[in-house]
Design an enzyme around this catalytic site. Structure first.
Site, PDB file in Angstrom:
ATOM      1  N   GLU A 149       0.852  -1.229   0.090  1.00  0.00           N
ATOM      2  CA  GLU A 149       0.002   0.023  -0.211  1.00  0.00           C
ATOM      3  C   GLU A 149       0.804   1.209  -0.152  1.00  0.00           C
ATOM      4  OE1 GLU A 149      -2.063   1.181   3.588  1.00  0.00           O
ATOM      5  OE2 GLU A 149      -1.668  -0.851   4.341  1.00  0.00           O
ATOM      6  N   HIS A 170      -2.366  -9.888  12.248  1.00  0.00           N
ATOM      7  CA  HIS A 170      -1.781  -8.656  11.693  1.00  0.00           C
ATOM      8  C   HIS A 170      -1.339  -7.764  12.781  1.00  0.00           C
ATOM      9  CE1 HIS A 170      -1.109  -4.868   9.911  1.00  0.00           C
ATOM     10  NE2 HIS A 170      -2.291  -4.459  10.202  1.00  0.00           N
ATOM     11  N   CYS A 175      -3.645  -3.420   4.706  1.00  0.00           N
ATOM     12  CA  CYS A 175      -2.456  -4.331   5.215  1.00  0.00           C
ATOM     13  C   CYS A 175      -2.748  -5.896   4.850  1.00  0.00           C
ATOM     14  CB  CYS A 175      -2.306  -4.541   6.692  1.00  0.00           C
ATOM     15  SG  CYS A 175      -1.911  -2.684   7.248  1.00  0.00           S
TER      16      CYS A 175
HETATM   17  P1  HMG Z   1      -3.313   6.788  21.597  1.00  0.00           P
HETATM   18  O1  HMG Z   1      -4.684   7.263  21.518  1.00  0.00           O
HETATM   19  O2  HMG Z   1      -2.207   7.651  21.902  1.00  0.00           O
HETATM   20  O3  HMG Z   1      -3.182   5.620  22.910  1.00  0.00           O
HETATM   21  O4  HMG Z   1      -2.932   5.915  20.347  1.00  0.00           O
HETATM   22  P2  HMG Z   1      -4.132   5.340  24.187  1.00  0.00           P
HETATM   23  O5  HMG Z   1      -4.489   6.484  24.779  1.00  0.00           O
HETATM   24  O6  HMG Z   1      -5.419   4.596  23.517  1.00  0.00           O
HETATM   25  O7  HMG Z   1      -3.032   4.252  24.770  1.00  0.00           O
HETATM   26  C1  HMG Z   1      -2.635   3.070  24.140  1.00  0.00           C
HETATM   27  C2  HMG Z   1      -2.797   2.104  25.303  1.00  0.00           C
HETATM   28  O8  HMG Z   1      -1.610   2.427  26.080  1.00  0.00           O
HETATM   29  C3  HMG Z   1      -3.949   1.726  26.016  1.00  0.00           C
HETATM   30  O9  HMG Z   1      -4.079   0.570  26.570  1.00  0.00           O
HETATM   31  C4  HMG Z   1      -3.554   2.605  27.326  1.00  0.00           C
HETATM   32  O10 HMG Z   1      -4.233   2.250  28.583  1.00  0.00           O
HETATM   33  C5  HMG Z   1      -1.989   2.397  27.532  1.00  0.00           C
HETATM   34  P3  HMG Z   1      -5.595  -0.268  25.958  1.00  0.00           P
HETATM   35  O11 HMG Z   1      -6.347   0.537  27.066  1.00  0.00           O
HETATM   36  O12 HMG Z   1      -5.960  -0.157  24.884  1.00  0.00           O
HETATM   37  O13 HMG Z   1      -5.279  -1.526  26.623  1.00  0.00           O
HETATM   38  N1  HMG Z   1      -1.328   3.377  28.365  1.00  0.00           N
HETATM   39  C6  HMG Z   1      -0.300   2.906  29.057  1.00  0.00           C
HETATM   40  N2  HMG Z   1       0.164   1.735  29.669  1.00  0.00           N
HETATM   41  C7  HMG Z   1       1.137   1.714  30.224  1.00  0.00           C
HETATM   42  N3  HMG Z   1       1.856   2.947  30.828  1.00  0.00           N
HETATM   43  C8  HMG Z   1       1.302   4.106  30.506  1.00  0.00           C
HETATM   44  C9  HMG Z   1       0.080   4.329  29.482  1.00  0.00           C
HETATM   45  N4  HMG Z   1      -0.388   5.233  29.055  1.00  0.00           N
HETATM   46  C10 HMG Z   1      -1.615   4.911  28.075  1.00  0.00           C
HETATM   47  N5  HMG Z   1       1.847   5.214  31.144  1.00  0.00           N
HETATM   48  C11 HMG Z   1      -3.533   4.158  18.820  1.00  0.00           C
HETATM   49  C12 HMG Z   1      -3.233   4.265  20.248  1.00  0.00           C
HETATM   50  C13 HMG Z   1      -3.651   2.527  18.429  1.00  0.00           C
HETATM   51  C14 HMG Z   1      -5.033   4.826  18.447  1.00  0.00           C
HETATM   52  C15 HMG Z   1      -2.493   4.900  17.588  1.00  0.00           C
HETATM   53  O14 HMG Z   1      -1.338   4.321  17.959  1.00  0.00           O
HETATM   54  C16 HMG Z   1      -2.966   4.831  16.167  1.00  0.00           C
HETATM   55  O15 HMG Z   1      -3.837   5.609  15.777  1.00  0.00           O
HETATM   56  N6  HMG Z   1      -2.351   4.093  15.694  1.00  0.00           N
HETATM   57  C17 HMG Z   1      -2.547   3.700  14.129  1.00  0.00           C
HETATM   58  C18 HMG Z   1      -3.847   3.019  13.949  1.00  0.00           C
HETATM   59  C19 HMG Z   1      -3.869   1.455  14.467  1.00  0.00           C
HETATM   60  O16 HMG Z   1      -2.740   0.966  14.385  1.00  0.00           O
HETATM   61  N7  HMG Z   1      -4.838   0.807  14.416  1.00  0.00           N
HETATM   62  C20 HMG Z   1      -4.791  -0.457  14.764  1.00  0.00           C
HETATM   63  C21 HMG Z   1      -6.164  -1.509  13.996  1.00  0.00           C
HETATM   64  S1  HMG Z   1      -6.245  -0.980  12.192  1.00  0.00           S
HETATM   65  C22 HMG Z   1      -5.201  -1.947  11.437  1.00  0.00           C
HETATM   66  O17 HMG Z   1      -4.582  -2.852  12.119  1.00  0.00           O
HETATM   67  C23 HMG Z   1      -4.817  -1.738  10.103  1.00  0.00           C
HETATM   68  C24 HMG Z   1      -3.394  -0.844   9.834  1.00  0.00           C
HETATM   69  O18 HMG Z   1      -2.402  -1.669   9.927  1.00  0.00           O
HETATM   70  C25 HMG Z   1      -3.605   0.029   8.427  1.00  0.00           C
HETATM   71  C26 HMG Z   1      -3.588  -1.119   7.176  1.00  0.00           C
HETATM   72  O19 HMG Z   1      -4.591  -1.892   7.332  1.00  0.00           O
HETATM   73  O20 HMG Z   1      -3.234  -0.537   6.189  1.00  0.00           O
HETATM   74  C27 HMG Z   1      -3.164   0.455  10.829  1.00  0.00           C
END
Ligand code: HMG
Length: 386
Positions: A79, A233, A111
């Protein structure tokens, strides 16, 4: 007839950013990266590396071992395409000096597309068992600086040779499918970074685990207990844990923690690479093969997810003697021989990416065998690095 992955090899960028660099410089608790999303490092490409040079590095050891005589098809899944018309696979074909009697195309669906490529390859080998298909998954994940997706960037390529009587992974016929037209993550033609609705994308991913699994069951697929390992994935490795927990709920698994613990060997590479999009689920499989023992006879389930969204669950069996065909040391070097860069260097490289337009030459920076030398008269130039 058994058909599947006869050989597999991987490559990544020459540079690496420790996520501690982002944590220190942005005042983020490092535990958020290590424990919250399960990521430690991200691979970064030099200015003279791209999806084609990574693909060439990944495919070279496979061609050295097996030759190219029976490879009449190359399926290049990505992609992060380098041209709107010409397949990245044709650039790869030229760079590797492959014979002309070959069909070459590029496939895209976020992906997911390398899984489609793998299934197409299996179907082609079923039709002509004497032929082999080279499947490439190569991607570079780029989000905007200071965005929530930033710590999940990364990249890498996995090359797979698909054949009859495979040495590494016999793909079984049952497969579970799910497609739904959603906007959770996408990259419009005028952008070099993805647009993402992060938390929504996680929800869609998790929902599609259930949907693909249910279709897999209806298609006569194995039960949860008949599958020894699960590779997901991994946009970030904690996503695999969340996905597996969802599956254990659906399947009413009693000892969930023990089941989640079996994911560990599938996450070793992705933790250090970051998201490699289409390649990610195959890095999970490679990580399992390279970092576990006694896998002969084991059944592995793969869950492939591409935003937008398409998902597929399928299984394969690891044959006797598979260990002799692995490249464990080569893959350890791939990760260990990357050059560490600091936060300032990383940001400068990220910002400079969009400034490369028109005709330009790239500086020689890669530590790999192939380089992207720049653009002349709108034509991309690829060279051996020597
Ligand atoms: P965010 O909003 O900054 O993070 O980004 P958050 O506030 O949701 O925190 C993440 C986790 O860290 C949470 O855990 C927090 O509790 C924890 P959870 O509640 O989910 O279990 N946390 C901590 N843990 C320990 N100590 C701390 C601490 N603070 C927080 N101090 C987000 C997270 C995934 C949204 C961001 O990284 C993002 O936008 N990523 C890109 C999108 C993505 O990867 N999506 C995944 C599914 S889609 C997919 O897989 C397709 C893709 O590969 C693309 C394609 O297909 O081409 C992306």
């Amino acid at each position: 007839m058994k058909i599947g992955i006869h050989d597999i090899a991987a490559a990544t960028g020459s540079l690496v950013l420790d996520l501690a660099e982002i944590a220190t410089n942005t005042g983020t608790d490092l535990a958020k990266f290590h424990r919250g999303i399960g990521q430690f490092e991200m691979s970064i490409n030099t200015v003279d590396e791209d999806i084609v040079t990574m693909a060439a590095r990944a495919a070279k050891p496979i061609l050295d071992r097996h030759g190219s005589d029976n490879i009449r098809t190359i399926l290049f899944a990505t992609e992060s395409g380098v041209d709107q018309s010409k397949s990245a696979g044709v650039f790869l074909h030229g760079l590797l000096g492959l014979p002309g009697n070959c069909r070459v195309v590029e496939l895209k669906e976020a992906c997911y597309s390398a899984t489609a490529a793998l299934q197409f390859a299996v179907a082609m080998v079923a039709r002509k068992p004497e032929e082999k298909v080279l499947v490439i998954a190569s991607d570079i994940a780029r989000y905007e600086l200071d965005s929530s997706g930033e710590p999940t960037q990364g990249g890498g390529a996995v090359a797979m040779l698909v054949s009859a009587d495979p040495a590494l992974f016999e793909i079984e016929p049952a497969t579970g499918l799910w497609t739904s037209d959603v906007m959770d993550f996408w990259r419009p033609n005028d952008r070099s970074t993805a647009v993402v609705d992060g938390h929504y994308s996680m929800q869609v991913y998790l929902d599609s685990v259930g949907k693909a699994w249910s279709d897999f069951q209806q298609a006569g697929g194995n039960s949860f207990d008949e599958i020894d390992y699960f590779c997901y994935h991994q946009p970030f490795t904690r996503m695999a844990v969340k996905a597996h927990r969802r599956l254990t709920e659906i399947c009413e698994v009693e000892d969930v923690d023990a089941s989640v613990a079996t994911l560990e060997p599938t996450m070793i590479y992705n933790r250090r690479l970051g998201n490699s999009y289409t390649a990610s689920v195959f890095f999970a499989l490679l990580s399992l093969l390279d970092n576990s023992e006694n896998l002969a006879g084991k059944r592995v389930g793969l869950f492939s997810y591409g935003s937008g969204a398409v998902a597929e669950f399928f299984t394969g069996i690891i044959p006797e003697g598979y260990e002799k065909h692995l490249r464990v040391a080569h893959h350890a070097e791939m990760l260990d021989q990357r050059t560490n860069i600091d936060y300032a260097d990383y940001r400068a490289r990220h910002a400079a990416y969009d400034e490369l337009t028109g005709s330009y030459e790239t500086e020689r920076q890669t530590n790999g065998d192939y380089r992207f030398a720049g653009v002349v008269d709108h034509k991309r130039q690829y060279r051996n690095a020597e």
